[in-house]
Every structure is written in C-alpha cells, then in structure tokens.
Motif scaffolding. Structure first.
Motif, PDB file in Angstrom:
ATOM      1  N   GLN A 126       4.036   7.473   6.711  1.00 56.17           N
ATOM      2  CA  GLN A 126       3.692   6.111   6.308  1.00 56.17           C
ATOM      3  C   GLN A 126       4.570   5.707   5.131  1.00 56.17           C
ATOM      4  O   GLN A 126       4.638   6.398   4.117  1.00 56.17           O
ATOM      5  CB  GLN A 126       2.212   6.009   5.917  1.00 56.17           C
ATOM      6  CG  GLN A 126       1.779   4.595   5.555  1.00 56.17           C
ATOM      7  CD  GLN A 126       0.307   4.504   5.182  1.00 56.17           C
ATOM      8  OE1 GLN A 126      -0.429   5.495   5.277  1.00 56.17           O
ATOM      9  NE2 GLN A 126      -0.121   3.327   4.757  1.00 56.17           N
ATOM     10  N   HIS A 165       1.779   0.696   2.259  1.00 58.95           N
ATOM     11  CA  HIS A 165       0.327   0.516   2.387  1.00 58.95           C
ATOM     12  C   HIS A 165      -0.068  -0.793   1.730  1.00 58.95           C
ATOM     13  O   HIS A 165       0.589  -1.277   0.804  1.00 58.95           O
ATOM     14  CB  HIS A 165      -0.445   1.692   1.766  1.00 58.95           C
ATOM     15  CG  HIS A 165      -0.284   1.816   0.284  1.00 58.95           C
ATOM     16  ND1 HIS A 165      -1.041   1.114  -0.613  1.00 58.95           N
ATOM     17  CD2 HIS A 165       0.586   2.564  -0.464  1.00 58.95           C
ATOM     18  CE1 HIS A 165      -0.666   1.422  -1.847  1.00 58.95           C
ATOM     19  NE2 HIS A 165       0.324   2.287  -1.787  1.00 58.95           N
ATOM     20  N   THR A 184       4.677   3.769  -0.353  1.00 57.35           N
ATOM     21  CA  THR A 184       4.061   5.059  -0.623  1.00 57.35           C
ATOM     22  C   THR A 184       5.079   5.940  -1.343  1.00 57.35           C
ATOM     23  O   THR A 184       6.227   5.539  -1.552  1.00 57.35           O
ATOM     24  CB  THR A 184       3.634   5.725   0.687  1.00 57.35           C
ATOM     25  OG1 THR A 184       4.819   5.969   1.484  1.00 57.35           O
ATOM     26  CG2 THR A 184       2.669   4.842   1.481  1.00 57.35           C
ATOM     27  N   ASP A 185       4.676   7.158  -1.708  1.00 58.38           N
ATOM     28  CA  ASP A 185       5.635   8.074  -2.346  1.00 58.38           C
ATOM     29  C   ASP A 185       6.824   8.329  -1.430  1.00 58.38           C
ATOM     30  O   ASP A 185       7.980   8.338  -1.873  1.00 58.38           O
ATOM     31  CB  ASP A 185       4.951   9.393  -2.707  1.00 58.38           C
ATOM     32  CG  ASP A 185       3.984   9.237  -3.883  1.00 58.38           C
ATOM     33  OD1 ASP A 185       4.089   8.217  -4.599  1.00 58.38           O
ATOM     34  OD2 ASP A 185       3.137  10.127  -4.066  1.00 58.38           O
TER      35      ASP A 185
END
Length: 310
Positions: free
Chosen positions: A46, A49, A58-59
């Motif tokens: 992913q 978000h 995301t990271d």
C-alpha cells in the motif's frame, strides 16, 4: 510499471488528493484510482492511505515517492539532452546548496542564470550537506555544492573556493574583541553557538581545538541558521563559522567577523555532479556559471573570507 503511473502517484502525493491530482493531470478520477490500484498490486504494497488531511503516503509510499521523482527527472533530462541546443540550452536544472553557503551564492547565481540563460529553469534546493549527497546520488538533483571532506570520490568534483572560518559576534557585544583579529584560545572564552556534529563545520572546529590542547567550556548547539542568527543578535554568545550564512548581518553592521590569527580554520567548497548520470547541456551551462559566479564573488570580496581554487 509505466511512467504515467509514476507521474500519477507523484501528483497524488504532491496535491494530497485524488480529485485535485486528477484535475491537474486532466484525467477522470476513476481512471487515476485504477492506475494507482494497478501500481500497488504490482508492488504488492500500500502506497497511500486516506486521512483527515487527505491522501498521505505510507512509509513504503514515501520511499517509492523519492525513487519515482528521481526516475521522472532523469527521463526529463534524457529528453532535454537530445533536443536542446548547446548554444541555447533550455530545460530544468536542479542545484543543491548547503544552508551555510546559500546566503553568499544563491541570489547572485539566480540573477546570473536569468541574465545569461533565460530559457533555463534553475531549481535551487537548500539542504544539509548529507541530504544533498543522497539526492545527488539518486539523481533527484543534477549538481550540488558540497564541502570536500575526502569522502566525495563517487562524484565528479570541481574545487571552487577555500572558505575561512571567523569569530563572529553581535556588533558591540559583550563577547566582542577589540583587535582586528583574535587568537583561538581567546575565542574559547566566550559561550560558543555552534551547529551540531551532523554539520561538517563542527567536527572540524572540535578537531582543531583538541590538536591545539584547547576545549570549549560552554557550547550552545543550534542546527538552524535562522535561530543561530537570533541567538547571536540576542548576545547569548559568539560563533566560529564561515561568513556566508551571516553575510547580510555583517554587511549591515549588525555583526562583526574577526579572523583567527594563530590557527587557520577553513573548508574547501566544491561543485559535484554524478559520475553515472550524464549532465544535459543546460546542466553543463549552469555548472560553468556556478564556478564563474563563485570566482567573481571571491575576487570582488563580496564572499568574505574566501580564496579561489580555480
């Protein structure tokens, strides 16, 4: 994985919204969402978000964003390299400058590029040296002004100037010295406001102190140039730094810079490019102009405390 998917992903991160990115990209939102889903499926991770602030990376998305930016920039550079004229270079050139040099070099360089190469778009990035090194390695910037610490062998390096560090205080400070220069031992008697050890200046100063059998008894660690200036103007102490980041205050008479008479503290300023990523004609033109501007500033003493290495 397609280049358009990288462009779409970067646009979503930049604008923080699918709808805004779709408008900028001139595509319908469902098509943008579909391409994002395909990209995430291919990477099996992913990337974005939803939050109250919009679409956030995301990271994994943050890591992918840096790589996507570098890839898109190199593709753009490749197109420019085969279409632009060497006599009229055009395109975008990204140049990284450390915070401690930008005060002396950034504005004169911007003015010189606009005058000599109006069709070149110069993007200046002001960062810590460590961040610039990573960006240059990844191809996110074309050129970087760095300090030669013996660890730049992975780059094509062109020496520019040797920059002397001086003892700097507020004008009429309680820590000011009456002479035209100051000895290093005298400089250590004042509280010293210095950058942290992640800056190249600090280890050099500390190393010289140790070799001279001296120590700093009172240090105020400040990593922000703006806050360091404020602390000096509030007369919290003195500093030992190159003149460039404080040049405006010195020229106005708000601060005073004195050379250190018994020890030479200096750093070598160089211009670096990647050995692996070819420069466009526009980047070559900017590279040459950076060296010319630096030499002019040094010769005219507008960049105080420097000597040319060109």
């Amino acid at each position: 994985m397609e280049l358009r998917q990288l462009r779409y992903f970067v646009a979503i991160v930049d604008h923080g919204s699918l709808s805004r990115a779709a408008r900028v990209l001139h595509i319908v939102q469902p098509a943008l969402t579909q391409q994002l889903q395909l990209l995430e499926q291919e990477l099996d991770v992913q990337l974005l978000h939803r939050s109250a602030q919009g679409m956030l990376a995301t990271d994994a998305g943050k890591i992918f964003y840096e790589h996507a930016q570098a890839i898109l920039k190199q593709v753009g550079d490749a197109k420019s390299a085969v279409t632009q004229s060497a006599l009229r270079p055009t395109g975008t050139v990204a140049l990284g400058i450390p915070q401690s040099v930008s005060g002396a070099l950034a504005l004169p360089l911007l003015m010189a590029v606009r005058e000599k190469y109006p069709e070149i778009s110069l993007q200046l990035t002001e960062e810590l040296s460590g961040n610039l090194i990573e960006q240059l390695k990844s191809g996110r910037i074309n050129l970087a002004v760095l300090f030669d610490d013996g660890q730049l062998s992975s780059f094509a390096v062109k020496p520019m100037i040797e920059e002397q560090m001086m003892y700097i205080t507020r004008a009429k400070s309680q820590f000011a010295h009456k002479g035209k220069s100051i000895r290093l031992e005298q400089a250590t008697q004042a509280p010293l406001i210095l950058p942290g050890f992640q800056h190249g200046v600090r280890p050099r100063i500390e190393g010289l102190m140790r070799s001279a059998g001296l120590s700093i008894n009172d240090v105020i660690d400040i990593n922000s140039v703006a806050i360091l200036k404020s602390a000096l103007l509030a007369d919290m102490g003195a500093t030992i730094l190159p003149v460039a980041p404080l040049m405006a205050e010195i020229e106005r008479g708000d601060m005073v810079a004195l050379p250190i008479s018994d020890h030479v503290i200096s750093r070598t300023v160089v211009l670096c490019a990647s050995k692996n990523i070819p420069l466009t004609n526009a980047a070559h033109a900017v590279e040459k102009l950076v060296l010319e501007v630096a030499q002019t500033l040094c010769a005219s003493e507008k960049w105080l405390g420097t000597s040319s290495l060109m």
